[in-house]
Design an enzyme around this catalytic site. Structure first.
Site, mmCIF file in Angstrom:
data_model
loop_
_atom_site.group_PDB
_atom_site.id
_atom_site.type_symbol
_atom_site.label_atom_id
_atom_site.label_comp_id
_atom_site.label_asym_id
_atom_site.label_seq_id
_atom_site.Cartn_x
_atom_site.Cartn_y
_atom_site.Cartn_z
ATOM 1 N NE ARG A 49 -2.930 0.474 3.365
ATOM 2 C CZ ARG A 49 -2.354 0.901 4.504
ATOM 3 N NH1 ARG A 49 -1.825 2.115 4.551
ATOM 4 N NH2 ARG A 49 -2.311 0.144 5.572
ATOM 5 C CE1 TYR A 102 -16.207 10.312 -16.501
ATOM 6 C CE2 TYR A 102 -15.890 10.641 -14.146
ATOM 7 C CZ TYR A 102 -16.179 9.821 -15.211
ATOM 8 O OH TYR A 102 -16.451 8.494 -14.988
ATOM 9 C CG ASP A 174 -9.728 15.084 -16.245
ATOM 10 O OD1 ASP A 174 -8.998 14.380 -16.962
ATOM 11 O OD2 ASP A 174 -10.783 14.674 -15.721
ATOM 12 C CE LYS A 199 -12.435 6.543 -18.760
ATOM 13 N NZ LYS A 199 -12.792 7.838 -18.234
HETATM 14 C C1 LIG Z 1 -13.192 8.424 -17.062
HETATM 15 C C2 LIG Z 1 -12.835 9.794 -16.663
HETATM 16 C C3 LIG Z 1 -12.610 10.126 -15.312
HETATM 17 C C4 LIG Z 1 -12.806 9.124 -14.184
HETATM 18 O O1 LIG Z 1 -11.906 8.073 -14.255
HETATM 19 P P1 LIG Z 1 -12.207 6.575 -13.711
HETATM 20 O O2 LIG Z 1 -10.953 5.854 -14.046
HETATM 21 O O3 LIG Z 1 -13.419 6.071 -14.431
HETATM 22 O O4 LIG Z 1 -12.446 6.698 -12.248
HETATM 23 C C5 LIG Z 1 -12.237 11.421 -15.019
HETATM 24 N N1 LIG Z 1 -12.094 12.348 -15.981
HETATM 25 C C6 LIG Z 1 -12.308 12.076 -17.283
HETATM 26 C C7 LIG Z 1 -12.137 13.156 -18.299
HETATM 27 C C8 LIG Z 1 -12.674 10.788 -17.666
HETATM 28 O O5 LIG Z 1 -12.902 10.536 -18.967
#
Ligand SMILES: *Cc1c(COP(=O)(O)O)cnc(C)c1O
Length: 375
Positions: A49, A102, A174, A199
């Site tokens: 962890r 998001y 982000d 992603k």
């Molecule tokens: C998918 C996504 C998130 C969240 O990520 P997870 O891995 O699903 O928790 C945050 N910001 C954007 C732009 C995303 O596409």
């Protein structure tokens, strides 16, 4: 300094002295041996962890790609965001988020942060003046998301970062959609970058993960490391291993996705059944110049308004054969999604909007699929 593609292959590599393996070993061990005096052994690992060789390899690589000093891997993008909020916000503070954000992040800010008396403003960040007007004495953090989800709005990262730092407010960008292949927000003055590594970084729709990258290591990153270690929302060694492997091919994938996306955006724009295409690579985009300034290519995501309403949009999505109707994005396969029906609370996307994640298939096959489905 090494080029991006080289770092994507080599940064943070684990040199295996046991077998000389070229692919990195997978360290599943949750615990690590101490020396004779009971001190932490020379490698510095104690308990998974707190730290693990596969996680460290991943963090080193992502920090190098985002040109930050330090990265923090999490079990999902949302876990990364929550850790940042837990680290930088306190009772009675205020946060500014984009109006097109998001949905998980806006859900967290609107529905959960009020429990800790944390207030928010939601603004259209494609105009920096809107942010200026919503800054309050207790504003601690500005969340930037560009291109935005699902309207593909573009905000000027450098201008927002400058405004924020003049008021001693932290910024997090982000960068999930643009990826460091196209944009490096830390070099434009942001304090933190956030990723859902689920992603484009993972890139194959088979691993969940998140990451934060800090421009500078300082008192705040010590606190953030504490949130990561004590909060415990860390990724498994195998998840780190998978994302680390996928990063090596990220620039190849993203460049192909961008090349396919611009061709598809152009095809859709001239189609009589399409009302509007939202893609920052089209000259008709409201913030085309800002996009050109801060993105090397225009990205693999686009949204489209189908003429008619929800029924026309749904029937188009259903007729597609190569594009799968599913949420998420950034994988090798093309996906299409009706946003309104997945947004849950605060749903506000137009009923005829479809969001498209372009994959790495041959562009002619993708266009042919769209052509037959629109017919
Ligand atoms: C998918 C996504 C998130 C969240 O990520 P997870 O891995 O699903 O928790 C945050 N910001 C954007 C732009 C995303 O596409």
């Amino acid at each position: 300094m090494q080029h991006f593609e080289t770092k994507a292959v080599h940064a943070g590599a684990i040199h295996d002295t046991t077998a000389g393996s070229i692919a990195p070993p997978l360290y599943l061990s949750t615990t690590f041996e101490r020396d004779e005096q009971g001190n932490i052994a020379p490698k510095g690992y104690i308990y998974t962890r707190l730290g693990n060789p596969n996680r460290q390899a991943l963090e080193t690589k992502i920090a190098a790609l985002e040109q930050g000093q330090e990265a923090f891997a999490f079990s999902s993008g949302m876990a990364a965001m929550v850790a940042l909020l837990q680290t930088v916000l306190e009772t009675d503070s205020h946060i500014i988020i984009p109006d097109d954000c998001y949905h998980g992040i806006s859900h967290m800010v609107k529905r959960m942060l009020p429990n800790w008396k944390i207030d928010y403003s939601e603004v259209d960040m494609s105009d920096v003046d809107n942010i200026k007007q919503s800054i309050q004495p207790n504003t601690k953090l500005i969340v930037i998301e560009t291109p935005s989800n699902p309207l593909l709005k573009i905000s000027d990262i450098e201008a927002i970062a400058q405004l924020a730092s003049s008021k001693h407010i932290l910024t997090v960008c982000d960068n999930t959609w643009a990826t460091p292949v196209l944009t490096t927000p830390l070099t434009l003055g942001c304090d933190f970058v956030l990723h859902s590594t689920t992603k484009y970084m993972g890139g194959h729709s088979d691993v969940l993960g998140g990451c934060l990258v800090a421009r500078q290591s300082n008192a705040l990153t010590i606190k953030l490391r504490e949130t990561q270690n004590i909060g415990g929302a860390v990724p498994s060694p195998f998840d780190c291993w998978l994302i680390n492997r996928s990063l090596a091919t990220m620039s190849l994938r993203v460049k192909q996705q961008c090349e396919n996306a611009i061709a598809i955006a152009q095809y859709l724009s001239s189609h009589p059944k399409i009302e509007k295409v939202m893609y920052p690579g089209l000259e008709t985009h409201a913030n085309y110049e800002t996009a050109r300034k801060q993105m090397k290519l225009s990205g693999g995501m686009l949204s489209v308004l189908i003429k008619g309403g929800q029924q026309e949009a749904m029937s188009f999505a259903a007729k597609l054969k190569l594009f799968k109707h599913a949420t998420s994005l950034g994988g090798v396969e093309s996906l299409i999604e009706h946003r309104l029906s997945v947004e849950g609370i605060n749903a506000k996307s137009p009923a005829n909007l479809l969001r498209v994640s372009i994959g790495i298939e041959h562009v002619n096959d993708l266009i042919e699929d769209i052509r037959q489905a629109l017919e």
